[in-house]
Design an enzyme around this catalytic site. Structure first.
Site, short mmCIF file in Angstrom:
data_model
loop_
_atom_site.label_atom_id
_atom_site.label_comp_id
_atom_site.label_asym_id
_atom_site.label_seq_id
_atom_site.Cartn_x
_atom_site.Cartn_y
_atom_site.Cartn_z
N GLU A 336 14.31 -32.89 -4.13
CA GLU A 336 14.67 -32.50 -2.75
C GLU A 336 14.99 -33.69 -1.86
OE1 GLU A 336 12.17 -28.44 -2.13
OE2 GLU A 336 11.02 -30.27 -2.00
C1 NGO Z 1 9.01 -27.47 -4.49
C2 NGO Z 1 8.93 -28.73 -3.65
C3 NGO Z 1 7.51 -29.04 -3.21
C4 NGO Z 1 6.83 -27.80 -2.67
C5 NGO Z 1 6.87 -26.70 -3.72
C6 NGO Z 1 6.22 -25.44 -3.24
C7 NGO Z 1 9.23 -29.24 -5.84
C8 NGO Z 1 9.42 -29.98 -7.09
N1 NGO Z 1 9.40 -29.72 -4.62
O1 NGO Z 1 8.79 -27.98 -5.81
O2 NGO Z 1 7.54 -30.05 -2.23
O3 NGO Z 1 5.48 -28.10 -2.36
O4 NGO Z 1 8.18 -26.43 -4.11
O5 NGO Z 1 6.29 -24.40 -4.15
#
Ligand code: NGO
Length: 523
Positions: A336
């Site tokens: 992300e």
């Molecule tokens: C995503 C995000 C995390 C969140 C999570 C919550 C990933 C790999 N990045 O997973 O920052 O905490 O969802 O489900």
């Protein structure tokens, strides 16, 4: 509802051996548990012959090299049975014995497989090494009846059903992840989680140690990371805070290693770095401190890709983390990075992935890292919702290995259903059957099973504050994911039945598990 023994035996059979043998075993000893009622399901189960009765005179026999495993076994059985169960190098003649030994028991069993033999006079556990013995101990524990309370324990018949189990894992990597950043969980809570996951032959614990809200691991060369990023109030909604000192981290590494679990530390970058930038404004492009954040938004922070100090920071963190981590992997996040341009992301990963190797570790990251050519020697953790991923598939062709954590199947932080009081739901609701009914080797149509190292169940902690919250979301789904990682056979009906029979063990241990209506829980 108690699952009838006959039903358990019948359900265990597709994985195991002849019905006649199973019946013989049941009538000879009236065991409370069938030999096949184990999670994760063993490779071969051959019930037969009278079982072994644990008594006040039973001894545990183990060579000095296997003392650690013998202690774990004794620790597990003494409180429940009230028996002394001394550990001896050589059992006295005629003693009732649980015998542990390592030696060449065949390449097929590998480093974590074991052979368990149960006869009237003795239980023998054999493996190529201690990790295999430890896995066998977890099986043996499940073959004894669930512990009962102390007032009635003397009347219990601690019988292990007769027969043989030969067992070894399907995948080398069977992981769980705990997010320490959104809510900090204390070293004691992490140890408790280690105990609870080790029962299911999980062999990696990935700790997510930094994110936008907080920084949870001491780094000597950048002390404000924990002084500011680990201060009280740095959890989501301003709740909690805290961090692991290096001494606490090392102690956790040892505690886990004694249970044949390897710790994988993660520092997320180049995104998810707001806490680091609050502590060190020089890590932003304009040098100004951003406001601390305790909300649950993602994708807004980025290290400054063009600034040299970024790489000094990253290298210091990687060096210090690598120095206190004996395990092979160091996780550098990479997910992300929406506030980093695609070109900057590549620049960053091309520079940082090799830094992990420089300090002797294999780089591990979320599957976004697969976009960088330098990821060819890395492990990518797939957390997507799709059944194909072209970027990851291309990286796999160049050598990248994969750990499977599809968010809609393996994320333990997602709610079970709309009524689940805690958890998130962005990836969907994940009931027990959803968590169980998929294959980590074939889920991604463009990634061959040969590139899959295994599976990991992440538990993000946006909504988790206490141990009960961890347990309620992890169990029983962690058991489902652990079976996908270990077992070669796959049968929902069999798993469902074994899980129902397992419930009383969590009850007796005080584990706050989710009583899914998909399961007929034993009383
Ligand atoms: C995503 C995000 C995390 C969140 C999570 C919550 C990933 C790999 N990045 O997973 O920052 O905490 O969802 O489900």
């Amino acid at each position: 509802m108690r699952v009838p023994l006959a039903a358990l035996l019948a359900l265990a059979l597709p994985l195991t051996a002849a019905p006649a043998a199973a019946t013989a075993s049941a009538s000879a000893t009236s065991p409370a548990v069938s030999l096949g009622s184990v999670i994760p399901a063993p490779v071969e189960v051959h019930p037969g012959g009278p079982g072994f009765r644990l008594t006040a005179g039973t001894v545990i026999e183990a060579p000095a090299t296997a003392l650690n495993v013998a202690r774990r076994l004794a620790e597990a059985l003494r409180p429940a049975t009230g028996f002394p169960l001394p550990i001896v190098a050589h059992a006295p003649h005629g003693a009732r014995v649980i015998s542990l030994a390592t030696g060449a028991v065949g390449a097929r069993l590998g480093g974590e497989g074991y052979r368990l033999g149960v006869r009237e006079s003795e239980v023998t556990l054999r493996a190529n090494g201690n990790a295999g013995l430890f896995a066998g101990v977890q099986t043996l524990r499940q073959l004894l009846p669930p512990a009962i309370d102390a007032s009635t324990r003397q009347h219990a018949r601690w019988t292990v059903p007769g027969g043989t189990i030969v067992d070894y894992p399907r995948f080398a990597y069977r992981g769980a992840m705990l997010d320490e950043a959104r809510h900090f969980h204390s070293p004691d809570e992490i140890k408790q989680y280690i105990d609870e996951i080790s029962r299911f032959k999980v062999n990696y614990l990935h700790l997510h140690l930094a994110d936008d809200q907080g920084w949870r691991i001491q780094i000597d060369s950048w002390p404000r990371l924990t002084r500011i990023g680990g201060a009280p109030g740095t959890g989501v909604d301003g709740v909690g805070g805290g961090y692991l000192t290096k001494a606490q981290y090392r102690d956790l590494v040892r505690y886990a290693a004694d249970r044949y679990i390897t710790i994988v530390p993660e520092i997320d970058m180049p995104g998810h770095v707001n806490a680091a930038q609050v502590a060190y404004p020089s890590l932003t492009c304009d040098g100004k401190a951003p406001p601390p954040r305790t909300d649950t938004d993602v994708g807004y922070s980025s290290l400054c890709i063009g600034k040299e100090i970024t790489y000094k920071f990253v290298e210091d963190v990687i060096r210090e983390l690598a120095a206190m981590t004996p395990g092979p992997y160091l996780h550098i996040g990479g997910d992300e990075a929406h506030a980093t341009t695609a070109a900057d992301y590549l620049t960053f990963e091309q520079r940082v992935l090799p830094l992990v190797a420089k300090y002797g570790k294999t780089a591990y990251g979320w599957n976004e890292i697969a976009a960088a050519p330098a990821a060819s020697t890395a492990v990518a953790q797939y957390w997507g919702l799709d059944t194909s991923n072209a970027t990851l598939a291309a990286a796999v062709k160049r050598g990248t290995k994969v750990v499977m954590s599809p968010a809609n199947l393996a994320y333990l932080d997602q709610k079970y259903n709309p009524q689940t009081p805690i958890g998130l739901d962005w990836a969907g609701y994940i009931e027990v059957r959803t968590a169980y009914d998929w294959d980590p080797g074939t889920l991604l149509s463009d990634v061959p099973a040969s590139a899959v190292l295994g599976v990991e169940a992440p538990l993000w902690s946006e909504t988790l504050r206490k141990m009960d919250d961890i347990e309620f979301l992890a169990f029983p789904r962690l058991a489902a994911i652990a079976e996908l990682g270990w077992s070669h056979a796959h049968s929902w009906e069999s798993f469902r039945s074994r899980l129902g029979a397992y419930g009383p063990r969590w009850d007796r241990q005080g584990v706050d598990f989710y009583r899914s209506t998909q399961i007929d829980w034993a009383g």
